[in-house]
Design an enzyme around this catalytic site. Structure first.
Site, PDB file in Angstrom:
ATOM      1  N   CYS A   1       0.845  -1.198   0.000  1.00 26.77           N
ATOM      2  CA  CYS A   1       0.000   0.000   0.000  1.00 26.77           C
ATOM      3  C   CYS A   1       0.877   1.243   0.000  1.00 26.77           C
ATOM      4  O   CYS A   1       2.075   1.145   0.225  1.00 26.77           O
ATOM      5  CB  CYS A   1      -0.925  -0.001   1.215  1.00 26.77           C
ATOM      6  SG  CYS A   1      -2.328   1.115   1.003  1.00 26.77           S
TER       7      CYS A   1
ATOM      8  N   CYS B   1      -0.116   4.169   1.791  1.00 26.99           N
ATOM      9  CA  CYS B   1      -0.455   5.121   2.868  1.00 26.99           C
ATOM     10  C   CYS B   1       0.653   5.330   3.898  1.00 26.99           C
ATOM     11  O   CYS B   1       0.777   6.411   4.463  1.00 26.99           O
ATOM     12  CB  CYS B   1      -1.769   4.734   3.532  1.00 26.99           C
ATOM     13  SG  CYS B   1      -1.763   3.100   4.284  1.00 26.99           S
TER      14      CYS B   1
ATOM     15  N   LYS C   1     -12.526  -4.743   1.616  1.00 29.85           N
ATOM     16  CA  LYS C   1     -11.980  -3.965   2.725  1.00 29.85           C
ATOM     17  C   LYS C   1     -12.865  -2.743   2.917  1.00 29.85           C
ATOM     18  O   LYS C   1     -13.008  -1.918   2.013  1.00 29.85           O
ATOM     19  CB  LYS C   1     -10.544  -3.552   2.416  1.00 29.85           C
ATOM     20  CG  LYS C   1      -9.934  -2.673   3.495  1.00 29.85           C
ATOM     21  CD  LYS C   1      -8.471  -2.378   3.198  1.00 29.85           C
ATOM     22  CE  LYS C   1      -7.869  -1.470   4.245  1.00 29.85           C
ATOM     23  NZ  LYS C   1      -6.472  -1.168   3.967  1.00 29.85           N
TER      24      LYS C   1
ATOM     25  N   ARG D   1      -3.627   2.969  12.576  1.00 30.90           N
ATOM     26  CA  ARG D   1      -3.132   4.208  11.945  1.00 30.90           C
ATOM     27  C   ARG D   1      -2.222   4.968  12.894  1.00 30.90           C
ATOM     28  O   ARG D   1      -1.261   5.597  12.470  1.00 30.90           O
ATOM     29  CB  ARG D   1      -4.307   5.067  11.478  1.00 30.90           C
ATOM     30  CG  ARG D   1      -4.996   4.423  10.291  1.00 30.90           C
ATOM     31  CD  ARG D   1      -6.140   5.258   9.754  1.00 30.90           C
ATOM     32  NE  ARG D   1      -6.909   4.469   8.805  1.00 30.90           N
ATOM     33  CZ  ARG D   1      -8.107   4.803   8.355  1.00 30.90           C
ATOM     34  NH1 ARG D   1      -8.671   5.926   8.775  1.00 30.90           N
ATOM     35  NH2 ARG D   1      -8.736   4.036   7.498  1.00 30.90           N
TER      36      ARG D   1
ATOM     37  N   GLU E   1     -16.586  -7.416  -5.475  1.00 31.72           N
ATOM     38  CA  GLU E   1     -15.152  -7.132  -5.268  1.00 31.72           C
ATOM     39  C   GLU E   1     -14.357  -8.439  -5.236  1.00 31.72           C
ATOM     40  O   GLU E   1     -13.289  -8.548  -5.844  1.00 31.72           O
ATOM     41  CB  GLU E   1     -14.937  -6.385  -3.941  1.00 31.72           C
ATOM     42  CG  GLU E   1     -15.346  -4.918  -3.954  1.00 31.72           C
ATOM     43  CD  GLU E   1     -14.301  -4.022  -4.604  1.00 31.72           C
ATOM     44  OE1 GLU E   1     -13.292  -4.527  -5.109  1.00 31.72           O
ATOM     45  OE2 GLU E   1     -14.512  -2.785  -4.620  1.00 31.72           O
TER      46      GLU E   1
ATOM     47  N   LYS F   1     -12.295  -7.677   5.469  1.00 35.94           N
ATOM     48  CA  LYS F   1     -11.678  -6.885   6.527  1.00 35.94           C
ATOM     49  C   LYS F   1     -12.556  -5.689   6.862  1.00 35.94           C
ATOM     50  O   LYS F   1     -12.993  -5.020   5.940  1.00 35.94           O
ATOM     51  CB  LYS F   1     -10.307  -6.414   6.033  1.00 35.94           C
ATOM     52  CG  LYS F   1      -9.566  -5.544   7.000  1.00 35.94           C
ATOM     53  CD  LYS F   1      -8.294  -5.066   6.387  1.00 35.94           C
ATOM     54  CE  LYS F   1      -7.688  -4.051   7.323  1.00 35.94           C
ATOM     55  NZ  LYS F   1      -6.620  -3.326   6.758  1.00 35.94           N
TER      56      LYS F   1
ATOM     57  N   SER G   1      -7.039  -3.924  14.212  1.00 36.74           N
ATOM     58  CA  SER G   1      -6.523  -3.300  15.431  1.00 36.74           C
ATOM     59  C   SER G   1      -7.617  -2.906  16.422  1.00 36.74           C
ATOM     60  O   SER G   1      -7.459  -3.086  17.626  1.00 36.74           O
ATOM     61  CB  SER G   1      -5.680  -2.079  15.060  1.00 36.74           C
ATOM     62  OG  SER G   1      -6.420  -1.167  14.272  1.00 36.74           O
TER      63      SER G   1
END
Ligand code: PBG
Length: 327
Positions: free
Chosen positions: A114, A116, A195, A205, A233, A248, A274
């Protein structure tokens, strides 16, 4: 009257008649890797978990006790607009994979793919026009190019699976094609297919420093009101070449896992994220036994719903608990 209680008489009977059996083989453990040496830094938002430098990560892998698969996330101070450091051959994930594969050749190593964690704006794609915020400000094609480069760099380092999590249309196909072109026909793809844009990612994050600096992820991650769309998806990712597809988060999305398992023939993974970890931690207030039994119940429910693989931060402790209950 049916005597349904007869199988519940004692723990042996309960173990023998159990329809769902959770084992270490089902679990995938995520790790956060940072640059440097001798770093083992507890993550405030995820108590009991750490950011590891590679040397410390290697030490921790020695304690794995039955877990066969890990998922790596890189944490980077080197960020720019286009995530160039994410595909640096000497990047933290690339170095980590190489070292792990040398020391633990049989461990299955998966890597998150990813942008991010490597972009200054914190988005999972290349941002094309900030003034159009709220509309589609992501450049899909430019993002696919970067995702493919990251995947090749991880495959080169020796990753068994690359796991694209950016929720860009066509990301599995782009990565599969590029991997094959570069001779990595045997590198597998674990696709983050369904997701959702979720509140449950908050603690992660904080751990990675990957929250978007403007806007949100709702133009690429899914709307949690949708279920048919998740099937679309997943179907698309299978067509594009995914080896494992993922739902997810997991706990609030058991219906999606169940539907996917009924409908598709490929293995289904579920990511107990998380926020799910932190919720159980908060409830247990430091009591290991409470924590363990909560976690085992939640993870068993995810397996019961249909997950073949479960990504969970609890793996270490859980395995010890499972040994106790093992049948
Ligand atoms: C990166 C990524 C995220 C997670 C896994 N990969 C965060 C996000 O999408 O914001 C979340 C994992 C977790 O919460 O445990 N795209």
């Amino acid at each position: 009257m049916k005597r349904l209680r007869k199988v519940r008489a004692n723990s042996k009977e309960r173990d023998q008649s159990a329809e769902t059996r959770l084992s270490a083989n089902d679990l995938i453990l995520p790790y956060f890797v940072v640059e440097g040496e001798k770093v083992k830094e507890e993550i405030v938002s995820m108590p009991g978990l750490y950011r590891f430098s590679i040397d410390e990560l290697i030490k921790d892998l020695k304690t794995l006790d039955g877990i066969k698969c890990i998922l790596l996330f890189g944490i980077s101070k080197n960020k720019d607009n286009v995530a160039s450091y994410a595909y640096d051959k000497k990047g933290v994930v690339q170095k980590a994979v190489k070292t792990i594969k040398k020391d633990f050749p049989d461990l299955c190593v998966m890597t998150d793919i990813c942008l991010c964690g490597y972009t200054t704006h914190g988005h999972c794609g290349i941002v094309k026009n900030r003034s159009k915020e709220g509309n589609d400000f992501i450049d899909t094609q430019a993002t696919l190019d970067v995702l493919s480069k990251i995947a090749v760099s991880h495959a080169e380092a020796g990753a068994d699976f690359v796991a694209p999590s950016a929720m860009m249309d066509g990301q599995v196909e782009a990565i599969r094609t590029t991997l094959n072109k570069n001779g990595f026909n045997f590198t597998k793809i674990l696709a983050y297919s369904a997701k959702y844009a979720s509140n449950f990612y908050g603690p992660f994050r904080d751990a990675v420093g990957s929250a978007p600096t403007f806007g949100d992820r709702k133009t690429y991650q899914m709307d949690y009101r949708n279920s048919d769309e998740a099937m679309d998806e997943i179907e698309e990712d299978i067509k594009e070449g995914a080896d494992i597809v993922m739902v997810k988060p997991a706990l609030a999305y058991l219906d999606i896992i169940y539907r996917a398992k009924k409908r598709f023939d490929v293995p289904i993974a579920a990511y107990s994220v998380s926020g799910e970890y932190s919720m159980i931690k908060a409830q247990a207030k430091g009591d290991r036994n409470i924590e363990q039994s909560f976690a085992i119940e939640v993870l068993t429910s995810i397996k019961r719903a249909g997950a073949d693989y479960i990504i969970t931060y609890f793996s270490h402790d859980i395995v010890k608990g499972l040994r106790k209950n093992d049948v």
